[in-house]
Design a protein around this motif. Sequence first.
Motif, mmCIF file in Angstrom:
data_model
loop_
_atom_site.group_PDB
_atom_site.id
_atom_site.type_symbol
_atom_site.label_atom_id
_atom_site.label_comp_id
_atom_site.label_asym_id
_atom_site.label_seq_id
_atom_site.Cartn_x
_atom_site.Cartn_y
_atom_site.Cartn_z
ATOM 1 N N SER A 119 -44.795 17.319 -31.472
ATOM 2 C CA SER A 119 -45.443 16.220 -32.188
ATOM 3 C C SER A 119 -46.946 16.261 -31.992
ATOM 4 O O SER A 119 -47.708 16.006 -32.925
ATOM 5 C CB SER A 119 -44.873 14.887 -31.698
ATOM 6 O OG SER A 119 -45.129 14.712 -30.306
ATOM 7 N N CYS A 120 -47.411 16.611 -30.783
ATOM 8 C CA CYS A 120 -48.856 16.711 -30.545
ATOM 9 C C CYS A 120 -49.466 17.830 -31.376
ATOM 10 O O CYS A 120 -50.562 17.682 -31.932
ATOM 11 C CB CYS A 120 -49.116 16.948 -29.060
ATOM 12 S SG CYS A 120 -48.726 15.521 -28.005
ATOM 13 N N CYS A 169 -52.631 18.348 -38.428
ATOM 14 C CA CYS A 169 -52.973 17.445 -39.534
ATOM 15 C C CYS A 169 -54.418 16.968 -39.428
ATOM 16 O O CYS A 169 -55.149 16.916 -40.423
ATOM 17 C CB CYS A 169 -52.025 16.242 -39.543
ATOM 18 S SG CYS A 169 -50.310 16.664 -39.959
ATOM 19 N N ARG A 175 -48.355 18.952 -34.231
ATOM 20 C CA ARG A 175 -48.397 18.526 -35.633
ATOM 21 C C ARG A 175 -49.558 17.562 -35.881
ATOM 22 O O ARG A 175 -50.250 17.652 -36.898
ATOM 23 C CB ARG A 175 -47.078 17.852 -36.003
ATOM 24 C CG ARG A 175 -45.903 18.825 -36.078
ATOM 25 C CD ARG A 175 -44.614 18.095 -36.384
ATOM 26 N NE ARG A 175 -43.474 19.008 -36.433
ATOM 27 C CZ ARG A 175 -42.221 18.618 -36.602
ATOM 28 N NH1 ARG A 175 -41.946 17.323 -36.751
ATOM 29 N NH2 ARG A 175 -41.242 19.515 -36.631
ATOM 30 N N ILE A 176 -49.784 16.653 -34.947
ATOM 31 C CA ILE A 176 -50.895 15.706 -35.108
ATOM 32 C C ILE A 176 -52.226 16.439 -35.114
ATOM 33 O O ILE A 176 -53.105 16.175 -35.946
ATOM 34 C CB ILE A 176 -50.849 14.652 -33.983
ATOM 35 C CG1 ILE A 176 -49.595 13.771 -34.138
ATOM 36 C CG2 ILE A 176 -52.109 13.794 -34.008
ATOM 37 C CD1 ILE A 176 -49.395 12.810 -32.991
ATOM 38 N N CYS A 177 -52.388 17.393 -34.187
ATOM 39 C CA CYS A 177 -53.636 18.158 -34.129
ATOM 40 C C CYS A 177 -53.841 18.980 -35.398
ATOM 41 O O CYS A 177 -54.957 19.074 -35.919
ATOM 42 C CB CYS A 177 -53.633 19.064 -32.905
ATOM 43 S SG CYS A 177 -53.697 18.179 -31.326
#
Length: 246
Positions: free
Chosen positions: A47-48, A54, A50-52
Amino acid sequence: MAEPPKPVLQKPPGYRDPNAPVRPAPKPGFRKPILPPTFPVRRKRRSCCRICCCFFCIFSFILLIILFLGGAFFYLWFNPKAPVFHLQSLKIQRFKVSVKSDATYVDSQTTIKVEVRNPNDKITFKYGKTSVTLTAGIGEDETELGSGSLREFTQGKKNTTVLKWTVQEKNVLVADEVGAKLKARYRSRGMVVSAEVRTKIGLGVGGWRIGTVGMHISCGDVTLKQLDGGDMPKCTVNVLKWINFQ
């Protein structure tokens, strides 16, 4: 006479009363599986990432939009134009072909003038060290007649500057047939000459210097007779090795 009480029989171990209600067996509680230390849970890391990813994509997109809008504003406001180069004149003060017993040699001295025009009224040009190489002949007959350089300079708005070099070569070894061709063509004024100029150029806007890029200017493939007649051939400018303009 009263009867004595009967002894109470004890139930044997494991005895179940058939008349007692049956209780449902309790369901076992759910236990979260315990993973060994060699297999950590990776959901948070994914999840981290993917956030980075994006965030990086959004930031890059916004940066591209800002650069595009800034470039469009710069072009519309300043309307930049490339400098224009002309071979103004080429005077050969000395050209001698000497045929000796061992080989053929060429001595020469030439003054080259290149005109540089800045057509912009809001932009100045800042040039680095500017060098020139003069050659005579075409193809296999091409012979270098000298090279020189000028220090850096700044060209103002709507300005025309003349760059001047005096180059010379002594005892340049050439093939006998090449020396004979150069001598004959020099006498007939049909000798083809070329001047190759190399420099670096940057833009000056409001006291700021914006970027520096290498520039290769080709002035030539013109005969001495054309230059004697007053021709000022336009030079070809090459930037980044694949952009050509005049």
